[in-house]
Scaffold this active site. Structure first.
Site, PDB file in Angstrom:
ATOM      1  CG  PHE A 140     -32.592   4.562 -24.553  1.00 36.45           C
ATOM      2  CD1 PHE A 140     -32.483   5.243 -25.758  1.00 36.45           C
ATOM      3  CD2 PHE A 140     -31.874   5.016 -23.468  1.00 36.45           C
ATOM      4  CE1 PHE A 140     -31.677   6.361 -25.873  1.00 36.45           C
ATOM      5  CE2 PHE A 140     -31.068   6.147 -23.580  1.00 36.45           C
ATOM      6  CZ  PHE A 140     -30.963   6.812 -24.785  1.00 36.45           C
ATOM      7  CG  ASP A 217     -37.896   5.123 -21.070  1.00 38.18           C
ATOM      8  OD1 ASP A 217     -38.322   6.259 -21.361  1.00 38.18           O
ATOM      9  OD2 ASP A 217     -36.690   4.882 -20.857  1.00 38.18           O
ATOM     10  CE1 TYR A 242     -32.693  14.110 -23.434  1.00 38.28           C
ATOM     11  CE2 TYR A 242     -32.847  14.325 -21.051  1.00 38.28           C
ATOM     12  CZ  TYR A 242     -32.512  13.589 -22.161  1.00 38.28           C
ATOM     13  OH  TYR A 242     -31.997  12.325 -22.010  1.00 38.28           O
ATOM     14  CE  LYS A 243     -34.533  11.594 -25.396  1.00 43.97           C
ATOM     15  NZ  LYS A 243     -34.512  10.204 -24.954  1.00 43.97           N
ATOM     16  NE  ARG A 389     -33.586   9.257 -33.453  1.00 43.94           N
ATOM     17  CZ  ARG A 389     -33.355   9.309 -32.158  1.00 43.94           C
ATOM     18  NH1 ARG A 389     -33.596   8.275 -31.400  1.00 43.94           N
ATOM     19  NH2 ARG A 389     -32.881  10.405 -31.599  1.00 43.94           N
TER      20      ARG A 389
HETATM   21  C1  LIG Z   1     -33.409   9.700 -24.189  1.00 38.78           C
HETATM   22  C2  LIG Z   1     -33.803   8.476 -23.449  1.00 38.78           C
HETATM   23  C3  LIG Z   1     -33.325   8.238 -22.156  1.00 38.78           C
HETATM   24  C4  LIG Z   1     -32.305   9.160 -21.555  1.00 38.78           C
HETATM   25  O1  LIG Z   1     -32.108   9.010 -20.193  1.00 38.78           O
HETATM   26  P1  LIG Z   1     -31.212  10.094 -19.432  1.00 38.78           P
HETATM   27  O2  LIG Z   1     -31.129   9.629 -18.066  1.00 38.78           O
HETATM   28  O3  LIG Z   1     -31.887  11.423 -19.603  1.00 38.78           O
HETATM   29  O4  LIG Z   1     -29.883  10.136 -20.135  1.00 38.78           O
HETATM   30  C5  LIG Z   1     -33.805   7.131 -21.484  1.00 38.78           C
HETATM   31  N1  LIG Z   1     -34.680   6.285 -22.077  1.00 38.78           N
HETATM   32  C6  LIG Z   1     -35.119   6.478 -23.339  1.00 38.78           C
HETATM   33  C7  LIG Z   1     -36.096   5.521 -23.954  1.00 38.78           C
HETATM   34  C8  LIG Z   1     -34.687   7.567 -24.066  1.00 38.78           C
HETATM   35  O5  LIG Z   1     -35.116   7.764 -25.309  1.00 38.78           O
END
Ligand SMILES: *Cc1c(COP(=O)(O)O)cnc(C)c1O
Length: 415
Positions: A140, A217, A242-243, A389
């Site tokens: 990411f 992660d 939040y996911k 997606r």
């Molecule tokens: C959504 C996501 C993030 C988001 O990080 P934020 O700090 O909340 O913006 C980080 N890593 C992965 C793998 C994600 O899918």
């Protein structure tokens, strides 16, 4: 001809309805607030839908807890340690419901990006003789950028593994990349585009054999696939709430640190709330014992209220049942893609063991189709290049919704 088509159509709908009728988690869907005009929400892995109780909980929190307790809320009720202890208490609940981790290893704080910064920095600073971070090109963006920044700041090097964007990182690739210089292996457990599930147990063991730490992660894993952080021997992990945890836009993130590392690593943002006694307000910083040392500033209490409603649902459903439905939803979506969308490329694993909660499909011109889908109330996500997606959050998504959404895509894609 058209009668045949109508019959096929009825049969397809009946199949979706039968899958819903047999789904033990189906009743959870009614516990989310309705989304007017939305035919199919296929992006619950990016922003989960709000449970209906969330609105009431927020209202009650403002009136009763915030207005009623005022500053006393930080320490009352005393037995629970007040809001001050929410980072650890909510962390323990996430750990138990979703991470396969014991109490005292997880905190709620900051954002995923900020927690990544803190933990990657701590890992790179642990052993001055190890100067390399191993990561992959398809991680990411925020993970890659944070690692690049830390490498520049600390004089560390990045060792990039090229991953197949339709699949993901393998244990063999990691084994070939780690060595005596490796400080940290930094990877996503479920790839944000393909949905590939990395073999976390094997890769963690490989990192350890090379004397390195590993940071997973878990943003696309938590609340969707089963995790066994303690059993896998994972060192560090971060993730979003939040996911799949339905914590709401920008809800705080969580960090996991293996208890054996608590006294050894030192995160760089030394704030008063991670000090051993914040209210002494004295000179100098000594980190709090245990996982609390990861906290920097005042805990985001209001922003954690919606997450509790999401967590309750996961606790009630159980991650095993959630994963079972997730597999069934992605398998069903894949069936429909195969049957209805010839010429569309699957850029996700077919193997259910390696497939997380979302799929990406690709065809030239999908960018334009996406806008039309959104107009028709079908909301997937888009990933360059040309990838749609489809994220299927098990607690809030029905099979019929998958059917209806893909039916619109089939129509718009002109096949
Ligand atoms: C959504 C996501 C993030 C988001 O990080 P934020 O700090 O909340 O913006 C980080 N890593 C992965 C793998 C994600 O899918």
């Amino acid at each position: 001809m058209s009668r045949d088509r109508d019959r096929d159509r009825d049969r397809d709908r009946d199949r979706a309805d039968a899958l819903d009728a047999a789904d033990p988690l189906a009743p959870f869907r009614d516990r989310f607030l309705p989304a007017p005009g939305v035919v199919a929400y296929l992006d619950g892995n990016s922003l989960g839908r709000p449970p209906a109780v969330t609105a009431e909980r927020l209202d009650a929190f403002v009136r009763e807890e915030w207005a009623g307790r005022l500053i006393r809320g930080w320490t009352e009720p005393e037995a629970e340690g007040g809001w001050m202890r929410w980072p650890e208490r909510v962390g323990d609940r996430i750990a138990a419901a979703a991470l396969g981790a014991g109490p005292g290893s997880t905190v709620l704080a900051d954002s995923t990006t900020v927690l990544l910064y803190k933990l990657v920095r701590a890992a790179v600073d642990l052993d001055a003789s190890r100067r390399e971070i191993v990561l992959d090109t398809d991680n990411f963006p925020t993970d890659r950028y944070v690692a690049e920044g830390i490498a520049a700041e600390r004089g560390a090097r990045l060792r990039w593994i090229e991953t197949d964007p339709a699949a993901g990182i393998t244990a063999g690739q990691v084994a070939a990349a780690v060595g005596p210089d490796t400080a940290l292996v930094l990877l996503s457990h479920v790839a944000y585009r393909s949905g590939w599930i990395a073999d976390a147990a094997a890769i963690t063991a490989i990192a350890h054999d090379a004397g390195a730490l590993v940071l997973w992660d878990l943003s696309h894993s938590v609340g969707s696939v089963e995790l066994e952080l303690d059993a896998w021997g994972v060192d560090l992990a971060v993730g979003c709430t939040y996911k799949y945890l339905n914590g709401g836009p920008g809800s705080p993130a969580f960090a996991y640190v293996r208890p054996g590392l608590h006294d050894r690593i030192r995160q760089p943002v030394q704030g008063w709330m991670g000090r051993h006694d914040p209210f002494e307000m004295g000179p100098g910083y000594t980190p709090a014992a245990g996982i609390r040392g990861i906290v920097s500033g005042t805990p985001p209490i209001l922003a954690a209220v919606p997450l509790l409603a999401g967590l309750e649902m996961l606790e009630e459903a159980g991650i095993g049942a959630v994963r079972a439905k997730s597999r069934a939803l992605t398998a069903y979506a894949l069936d429909l893609v195969d049957a209805w969308l010839p010429g569309v490329e699957l850029v996700s694993p077919r193997d259910p063991e390696r497939r997380g909660g979302h799929l990406t499909i690709r065809r030239a011109g999908f960018r334009d189709v996406l806008d039309a889908l959104w107009e028709r109330g079908v909301i997937p996500d888009y990933r360059e290049p040309d990838g749609i997606r489809i994220g299927l959050a098990p607690l809030s998504t029905s099979f019929r919704e998958v059917h209806d959404g893909l039916e619109v895509l089939r129509e718009l894609a002109g096949v």
